[in-house]
Design a protein around this motif. Structure first.
Motif: not given
Length: 165
Positions: A56, A79, A83, A88-92, A104
């Protein structure tokens, strides 16, 4: 045609059914990211299927006065792009007063490094000052990042946090 356990049980409540569907969806999504052997045999210590497998990154920026709305528009573009990345597991992005941050997570440190090389943060850096850059993950992933990160992304000293085993 063989019936599923859900079809065989007439005693499941609506909440149980929803929970079962959510669990099935999550397992399907994870099966596309994690090998089937790991899914079938999760770690016995309850550390989680992805423990020790992801990297991360978190960055925080102090936004120059009057530029927050401009930066918010820019991060929407970033974003959408991130995404769409399969690993990519998450991107905020999040904000608080004059600070904006990005978090991320990726299954592969090479994908994170590639995103850093491809993403254009020029607009964000023109309107803010990066105050924090942190990387979190297994020792091997962090070593890869340290070796390959490049000077371009060092407006502040990066910090590296190794996953506890």
């Amino acid at each position: 045609r063989k019936s599923t356990p859900l079809q065989q049980s007439n005693t499941l409540s609506n909440e149980d059914t929803k929970e079962h569907k959510a669990d099935k969806f999550l397992k399907q999504a994870l099966s596309e990211l994690v090998d089937p052997i790991t899914l079938a045999n999760p770690p016995p210590d309850d550390s989680g299927i992805l423990h020790g497998r992801i990297v991360t990154m978190q960055t925080f920026y102090h936004v120059n006065s009057g530029h927050m709305e401009e930066i918010k528009r820019e991060v929407k573009r970033l974003t959408i792009s991130a995404r769409n990345e399969p690993k990519c597991l998450f991107y905020d992005w999040m904000h608080n007063d004059q600070t904006i941050g990005c978090r991320q997570a990726y299954l592969d440190p090479r994908v994170l490094l590639e995103r850093l090389k491809e993403e254009d943060h020029g607009q964000i850096l023109a309107c803010s000052v990066m105050t924090t850059m942190q990387f979190h993950g297994p020792k091997a992933h962090l070593a890869s990042i340290k070796k390959n990160i490049g000077i371009k992304y060092l407006p502040c000293s990066p910090e590296f946090f190794e996953t506890l085993e």
